[in-house]
Design a protein around this motif. Structure first.
Motif, mmCIF file in Angstrom:
data_model
loop_
_atom_site.group_PDB
_atom_site.id
_atom_site.type_symbol
_atom_site.label_atom_id
_atom_site.label_comp_id
_atom_site.label_asym_id
_atom_site.label_seq_id
_atom_site.Cartn_x
_atom_site.Cartn_y
_atom_site.Cartn_z
ATOM 1 N N THR A 283 0.857 -1.187 0.000
ATOM 2 C CA THR A 283 0.000 0.000 0.000
ATOM 3 C C THR A 283 0.889 1.231 0.000
ATOM 4 O OG1 THR A 283 -1.755 -1.131 1.232
ATOM 5 C CG2 THR A 283 -1.797 1.277 1.224
ATOM 6 N N THR A 285 0.895 5.332 0.366
ATOM 7 C CA THR A 285 0.141 6.517 0.754
ATOM 8 C C THR A 285 0.981 7.756 0.483
ATOM 9 O OG1 THR A 285 0.899 6.472 3.056
ATOM 10 C CG2 THR A 285 -1.119 5.258 2.541
ATOM 11 N N ASP A 289 -2.976 9.934 1.952
ATOM 12 C CA ASP A 289 -3.989 9.391 1.044
ATOM 13 C C ASP A 289 -3.456 8.139 0.364
ATOM 14 O OD1 ASP A 289 -5.613 11.492 1.666
ATOM 15 O OD2 ASP A 289 -5.394 12.537 -0.249
ATOM 16 N N THR A 290 -4.226 7.057 0.388
ATOM 17 C CA THR A 290 -3.827 5.840 -0.322
ATOM 18 C C THR A 290 -3.998 6.063 -1.822
ATOM 19 O OG1 THR A 290 -4.424 4.400 1.527
ATOM 20 C CG2 THR A 290 -4.315 3.393 -0.655
ATOM 21 N N SER A 292 -2.170 3.828 -4.214
ATOM 22 C CA SER A 292 -1.859 2.629 -4.990
ATOM 23 C C SER A 292 -1.752 1.421 -4.082
ATOM 24 C CB SER A 292 -0.541 2.816 -5.749
ATOM 25 O OG SER A 292 -0.213 1.668 -6.506
ATOM 26 N N ARG A 293 -2.067 0.254 -4.653
ATOM 27 C CA ARG A 293 -1.932 -1.027 -3.944
ATOM 28 C C ARG A 293 -1.228 -2.028 -4.871
ATOM 29 N NH1 ARG A 293 -4.862 -0.833 0.747
ATOM 30 N NH2 ARG A 293 -6.550 0.708 0.844
ATOM 31 N N THR A 369 3.635 0.425 3.015
ATOM 32 C CA THR A 369 3.460 -0.685 3.951
ATOM 33 C C THR A 369 3.125 -1.939 3.155
ATOM 34 O OG1 THR A 369 1.125 -0.104 4.237
ATOM 35 C CG2 THR A 369 2.688 0.809 5.845
ATOM 36 N N GLU A 384 7.177 -0.659 7.605
ATOM 37 C CA GLU A 384 6.910 0.423 6.671
ATOM 38 C C GLU A 384 8.220 1.025 6.211
ATOM 39 O OE1 GLU A 384 4.751 3.479 8.801
ATOM 40 O OE2 GLU A 384 6.609 4.434 9.445
#
Length: 395
Positions: A283, A285, A289-290, A292-293, A369, A384
């Motif tokens: 993930t 951020t 703000d997230t 991308s995954r 993370t 992280e």
């Protein structure tokens, strides 16, 4: 050490249960750096618990050099100790300690192992040609990075200066305007190899101790001007961030997955029974703000194949050496592991904090993370890797 004891209670939903126990190097308040493992929201002080001077050092290199058998004994001993009350002086709260690089890195190699990332960049840079270069499906493409600028998670990153091309086609020198990230997975060498003797695919686990998250910061404008014909240089060498925690391969046995189909079939030295991928979900951020995954399970080349290719010419590896996967991206827009892909070269802005963004501004913070299936039927965490951009030191 006092006679008081404490039991480390780990919640059922913790990403750092006894099936994980990543290693790091930490300093308690007023103390020196030494080795520890994370258990829940605590860090276990290894020299205090195990009475072994190898853990009192400010890096893990000597411990890693002891080999897989010794590392298995220590891991089992720690898991046994975690089930009982521990000396209170050997348990520290995560929020109360300082972390440093877990290993002394002699060599750092960065690969380019994601077919989705390589395809995206090929389409961006060569829109009228085949996205993958002719060698890409035949070998894990990589380059030697700068080990001296690998920094621990949380270290600020100064915007780099360098040459970049202007609209007129001539170069100028100044701060990068297209500062980017690369979400990657790093592999930490435990056991050395002999110079002149390649490491076969199936000996990967004999030589690699564990994995750690990596952010290989990239100055795209500097890189675009300088990379031909010898590849990345100043656009990459200014900073690479590494997680403070190394997750042992032993914690990732449930995360092993088959590789995607490799066509054409790799040459014999890149084949083996241990050429598997890893089901690790990242993930990214950006200022909280997230955005991308990225899925590591999509990687085309396995970590064992990367190591086999890295040593195929007889190059040796040493405890603490680091090699990384290259940017991890998936086939969907929300799975891209770099901002040059997310914004499609700056033409499709990303919404961050309610504003349209393409590349990094001074003051921006990026955190990566990851989780993976654990051996106790619950996910484990890979810690992280975090960094904040500082303004350039302009000439």
């Amino acid at each position: 050490m006092s006679g008081a004891t404490v039991r480390v209670d780990v919640p059922d939903d913790s990403l750092f249960g006894p099936e994980n126990m990543p290693y790091g190097v930490f300093a308690p308040p007023g103390g020196e750096f030494r080795a520890g493992v994370r258990l829940g929201d605590s860090v276990l002080d290894l020299p205090a618990l195990l009475d072994d001077p190898v853990f009192a050092r400010p890096d893990l290199n000597s411990f890693l050099a002891q080999g897989p058998a010794a590392r298995r004994v220590v891991r089992e001993k720690l898991r046994e100790l975690a089930e009982s009350p521990l000396p209170a002086d050997a348990v520290h709260a995560v929020e109360a300690i300082r972390m440093t690089l877990p290993v002394r890195i002699g060599d750092y190699v960065d690969f380019y192992a994601s077919i989705d990332h390589a395809t995206n960049l090929g389409r961006l840079f060569r829109p009228d040609a085949e996205p993958l270069l002719p060698n890409w499906r035949h070998l894990p493409v990589g380059y030697h990075g700068r080990a001296g600028t690998v920094v621990v998670s949380g270290t600020p990153v100064v915007r780099p200066c360098g040459q970049h091309r202007t609209d007129s086609g001539t170069p100028e020198f100044g701060p990068s305007r297209r500062l980017d990230i690369e979400a990657e997975l790093g592999f930490v060498v435990g056991t050395a190899s002999r110079r002149g003797e390649p490491v076969p695919v199936d000996e990967f686990a004999d030589h690699v101790f564990g994995v750690a998250l990596v952010n290989d910061w990239s100055a795209r404008d500097i890189q675009a001007w300088e990379y031909q014909p010898l590849g990345p240089f100043l656009g990459k060498s200014f900073a690479t961030s590494l997680s403070a925690w190394i997750t042992p391969l032993a914690a990732l046995t449930r995360a092993r997955v088959p590789l995607p189909p490799q066509v054409p079939k790799p040459l014999p030295y890149l084949r083996g029974t241990d050429d598997t991928g890893l089901d690790i979900a990242l993930t990214v951020t950006w200022n909280g703000d997230t955005v991308s995954r990225p899925p590591y399970s999509r990687m085309y080349w396995s970590p064992a194949q990367m190591l086999a290719h890295l040593t195929a010419n007889g190059a040796s590896i040493r405890p603490g050496d680091l090699y990384a996967s290259g940017t991890i991206s998936g086939p969907e827009p929300g799975q891209r592991g770099s901002f040059i892909e997310l914004s499609w070269g700056g033409t499709e802005p990303v919404i961050v904090g309610g504003a349209e963004r393409t590349f990094l501004a001074d003051g921006d913070e990026v955190t990566i993370t990851a989780t993976a299936p654990g051996t106790a039927s619950r996910p484990i965490g890979l810690g992280e890797v975090r960094g904040t951009v500082l303004a350039a030191h302009e000439p």
